[in-house]
Design an enzyme around this catalytic site. Structure first.
Site, PDB file in Angstrom:
ATOM      1  N   LYS B  76       0.742  -1.194  -0.012  1.00 33.35           N
ATOM      2  CA  LYS B  76       0.091  -0.052  -0.046  1.00 33.35           C
ATOM      3  C   LYS B  76       0.860   1.219   0.195  1.00 33.35           C
ATOM      4  O   LYS B  76       2.007   1.226   0.713  1.00 33.35           O
ATOM      5  CB  LYS B  76      -0.782  -0.104   1.156  1.00 33.35           C
ATOM      6  CG  LYS B  76      -1.821   1.168   1.306  1.00 33.35           C
ATOM      7  CD  LYS B  76      -2.883   1.017   2.524  1.00 33.35           C
ATOM      8  CE  LYS B  76      -4.056   1.935   2.674  1.00 33.35           C
ATOM      9  NZ  LYS B  76      -4.789   1.958   3.844  1.00 33.35           N
ATOM     10  N   SER B 151      -9.626   1.812   3.151  1.00 35.19           N
ATOM     11  CA  SER B 151      -8.594   2.612   2.138  1.00 35.19           C
ATOM     12  C   SER B 151      -7.895   1.807   1.409  1.00 35.19           C
ATOM     13  O   SER B 151      -7.114   2.289   0.354  1.00 35.19           O
ATOM     14  CB  SER B 151      -8.068   3.656   2.823  1.00 35.19           C
ATOM     15  OG  SER B 151      -7.238   3.117   3.934  1.00 35.19           O
ATOM     16  N   SER B 175      -9.955  -0.353   7.120  1.00 30.95           N
ATOM     17  CA  SER B 175      -9.371  -0.282   5.754  1.00 30.95           C
ATOM     18  C   SER B 175      -8.537  -1.289   5.371  1.00 30.95           C
ATOM     19  O   SER B 175      -8.275  -1.342   4.169  1.00 30.95           O
ATOM     20  CB  SER B 175      -8.153   0.995   5.973  1.00 30.95           C
ATOM     21  OG  SER B 175      -9.140   2.273   6.069  1.00 30.95           O
TER      22      SER B 175
END
Lengths: 100, 489
Positions: B76, B151, B175
Site C-alpha cells: 500500500k 482505504s 481499511s
C-alpha cells in the site's frame, strides 16, 4: 449546532488551510451535520469513567522498553535534504518568516 | 487466477518455474489491468525483475531459509519504501521518494518477498472506498462499476485480481478488512502494537496498524509471522512474544466459544449480508463451535467516537505536510505562513481537508472537553465492553460491512453516509483487538460479502485458527455444491 463562517475561518486558521469561499460554505454545512451526529455521545453518562489514555503499546500491557544511551547514526544531512523543494548550504530554504 | 505461497514454492521446488518468470508474469498482468482497475500508483518493474533474477539460481535453497522467497507482493502506498515513490494517494507527496523503508516492508524483503508495486489508496488512508485518491478511484475486479472498498482498495484488488498472492495494507477503522470483504479475499488487522508502525505514514497513531491481505488464511498467518514483533524504532510496538501462527492452524474449533453481538445484526444490516454471515456462523457451529449471544452495548456510539478521535489525531499527524522539507510546495508565496496555507490547500484533497477541519475543531479550546475528552471516555466504555465479552467467549463474529459493495460515486455527496459504513470495524481499532475478514459468499448480484472474526489482544493464533476452520468448512461446502451441480447435469 450550526457552525458559523467565522468559526470555520478560525478552524482553518488553526489548521493552516487557505480555504476558498466555496469550501468554507460547504464545510460549514458538512461539519455542522457531522458534529450534530457526534452530539449523541451526550446520551451517555460518562462521569464515572476515566478518559482512555495510551500508555506504551496500548493499555493492555506495560512494556516500556528503553535502550542503551548510545549514540547511533541518524539520517544524515544529505538524505535529510534530498527531498527538499528548496535547499542550500545544508539548510531548508523557505520564504520569509517574519514580516510581510 | 488465485495463487498461494505454498503453490508457488511447489513450482519453484519442482523446477517448473523460476522467480523471474513468475515476477515477469505478475508484472505483465498488473500492467495489462492497470487501466481497468487503477490498483497501482507505481509499478516496480526494474527493481522486481532484478531481485527475482538474482534469486533464480538458488531458489530451492532460499525457500528452505526464507519463508517468502520469490513471492511477489504489493505494498500500500502509505508505507515508505526507500527509492520507490510513495505518494499516500496525495498530490502533496506526488513525487516523494522516502529515504528509508518501513520495518514491516523490510521484514517482508528479508523473508525473500519481491515488491512489484505500490498500491492505490484513499488519500492518507482516509476513506472507505478508495474514491478519495488524488490519482483516480480503484475498481472492483468482481464488477468494475463497484468500489473495492477502502482505504486499502488497491492492495485488495492486487490479490483479488490474481496479480500477487500477498499484499500489505493498513487499517485504522477497517481499511484492510472492509476492502478484503468487498473483494472476496482475506484481510487481517493485528492487535495494536503487534506490528511496527515505523514507516507507515501516520493517520491516527493510536489506531493505525499494518496488516496482510491474501487469498487464504494460511498465507495471512505466514505474513504475520514475518512482520510481527517488537521494533525499537516504534515505541508503541509491543514487547510480546510472537507465536507460531502457521502452526496454530489445526482447523480444530471443538468447544470454541463464538460470541455473537445482537447489536451488529440490527437495523441497517443488508438482508443478504445477514443471511450469508448467519449461515457462516452456523457452519462454525457444525464444526464444533459454541455460539453464544453476547452484547456489545455501546456499538452504536462507535462511529462518533472514532471520527472524533481519528480526525483529532490526523489533524496533528498531517501538520507535518507544509511544503518545507519534502513533497509539494505552492509557488510564489511571500511568507512562510502563506507557503504553509497554500501548499496544504492545493496539496490536500477534499476528504483530507474535511477531516483535518473536524479534528482541529474537536481539539480546539471550548470544544475539547465536550468532544475529544468525551470521546475518550466513551472509548474506555467500548474497551470495557470487549473486556466483559472476552470473559465469556474466545472470538466474536460479526459482518465486516453492513452492505455489499456499492457503486463508484454512489456515496460521493454524503460524507456521513460513507462514515456509517464503518460501523462494524472501527471498534476493534479503538479497543486495539485483532480482527480478520473472510469471504463467506456473494450477494445476488455476485458481489463479495465478508465475515468478520474478532479476537482478544495478542490472541492472533486462536483467531487465525478459528478463521482457518471456517475457511476449510466453506471449501468443503463449495466442493459439495459443485459435485451436486455436476451430478444434476
Amino acid at each position: 449546532m450550526p457552525i458559523t463562517q467565522s468559526e470555520v475561518e478560525k478552524i482553518a486558521d488553526l489548521a493552516n488551510l487557505e480555504l476558498t469561499a466555496e469550501e468554507k460554505n460547504s464545510l460549514s454545512i458538512q461539519l455542522a451535520a457531522i458534529v450534530e451526529y457526534f452530539d449523541q455521545l451526550n446520551e451517555l453518562d460518562t462521569s464515572a469513567v476515566e478518559p482512555w489514555k495510551q500508555l506504551s503499546a496500548g493499555e493492555m500491557i506495560t512494556s516500556y522498553t528503553t535502550r542503551e544511551d548510545r549514540v547511533e547514526a541518524g539520517l544524515g544531512q544529505e538524505k535529510a535534504l534530498d527531498q527538499a523543494p528548496d535547499s542550500d548550504e545544508g539548510q531548508f530554504l523557505v520564504p520569509r518568516v517574519i514580516g510581510g | 487466477m488465485r495463487f498461494t505461497v505454498e503453490g508457488l514454492h511447489r513450482l519453484y521446488l519442482f523446477g517448473e518455474a523460476k522467480p523471474s518468470e513468475i515476477v515477469r508474469a505478475a508484472l505483465d498482468r498488473i500492467e495489462n489491468d492497470n487501466d481497468r482497475f487503477n490498483a497501482y500508483l507505481t509499478i516496480n518493474r526494474e527493481g522486481a525483475i532484478k531481485r527475482a533474477v538474482a534469486m533464480d539460481a538458488a531458489i530451492r535453497n532460499e525457500i528452505g531459509q526464507r519463508p517468502l522467497a520469490g513471492i511477489p507482493v504489493a505494498i500500500k502506498d502509505n508505507l515508505c519504501t526507500e527509492g520507490i515513490r510513495t505518494t499516500c494517494g496525495s498530490r502533496i507527496l506526488e513525487d516523494y521518494f522516502p529515504p528509508y523503508t518501513a520495518t514491516a516492508v523490510r521484514r517482508l524483503e528479508e523473508a525473500g518477498a519481491i515488491i512489484v508495486g505500490k498500491t492505490n489508496l484513499d488519500e492518507f488512508a482516509m476513506g472507505s472506498s478508495t474514491e478519495n485518491s488524488a490519482f483516480g478511484p480503484v475498481h472492483n475486479p468482481h464488477a468494475e462499476e463497484y468500489v473495492p472498498g477502502g482505504s486499502s482498495g488497491g492492495s485488495a484488488v492486487a490479490v483479488a485480481a490474481g496479480h500477487v498472492p500477498l499484499a500489505l495494507g493498513s487499517d485504522t477503522g477497517g481499511s484492510i478488512r472492509q476492502p478484503a470483504a468487498f473483494c472476496g479475499v482475506v484481510g487481517l488487522k493485528p492487535t495494536y502494537g503487534r506490528v511496527s508502525r515505523y514507516g507507515l505514514v501516520a493517520f491516527a497513531s493510536s489506531l493505525d496498524q499494518i496488516g496482510p491481505l491474501a487469498t487464504n488464511v494460511k498465507d495471512v498467518a505466514r505474513i504475520l509471522q514475518v512482520i510481527a514483533g517488537h521494533d525499537r524504532h516504534d515505541s508503541t510496538s509491543a514487547n510480546v512474544a510472537v507465536a507460531n501462527y502457521p502452526e496454530a492452524l489445526t482447523g480444530n474449533i471443538e468447544g470454541l466459544r463464538v460470541g455473537v453481538p445482537p447489536e451488529c445484526f440490527a437495523e441497517g444490516l443488508d438482508p443478504e449480508v445477514r443471511e450469508k454471515v448467519e449461515a457462516a456462523i452456523r457452519q462454525m457451529e457444525k464444526r464444533g463451535a459454541q455460539i453464544i449471544e453476547l452484547s456489545l452495548p455501546h456499538t452504536k456510539y462507535a462511529i462518533a467516537v472514532y471520527y472524533i478521535i481519528a480526525t483529532a489525531e490526523a489533524s496533528s499527524n498531517l501538520a507535518r505536510f507544509d511544503g518545507a522539507r519534502y513533497g509539494f510546495r505552492a509557488e510564489e508565496t511571500r511568507t512562510l505562513s502563506e507557503m504553509y496555507r497554500r501548499t496544504r490547500e492545493l496539496g490536500f484533497g477534499a476528504e483530507v481537508k474535511r477531516r483535518i477541519m473536524l479534528g482541529t475543531f474537536v481539539l480546539s479550546s471550548g470544544y475539547y472537553d465536550a468532544y475529544y475528552e468525551k470521546a475518550q471516555r466513551v472509548r474506555r466504555m467500548l474497551v470495557n465492553d470487549f473486556t466483559e465479552v472476552f470473559k465469556k467467549c474466545d472470538v466474536i463474529a460479526t459482518p465486516t460491512a453492513p452492505t455489499p459493495p456499492f457503486k463508484i460515486g454512489e456515496k460521493a455527496d454524503d460524507p456521513l453516509a460513507m462514515y456509517l459504513g464503518d460501523i462494524y470495524t472501527v471498534t476493534m481499532n479503538l479497543a486495539g483487538v485483532p480482527a480478520i475478514s473472510l469471504p463467506c459468499g456473494n450477494s445476488s448480484e455476485g458481489l463479495p460479502i465478508g465475515l468478520q472474526l474478532i479476537g482478544n489482544h495478542f490472541d492472533e493464533a486462536r483467531l487465525l485458527n478459528a478463521a482457518y476452520a471456517f475457511e476449510q468448512e466453506e471449501r468443503l461446502r463449495n466442493k459439495r455444491k459443485k459435485t451436486e451441480q455436476t451430478e444434476k447435469t
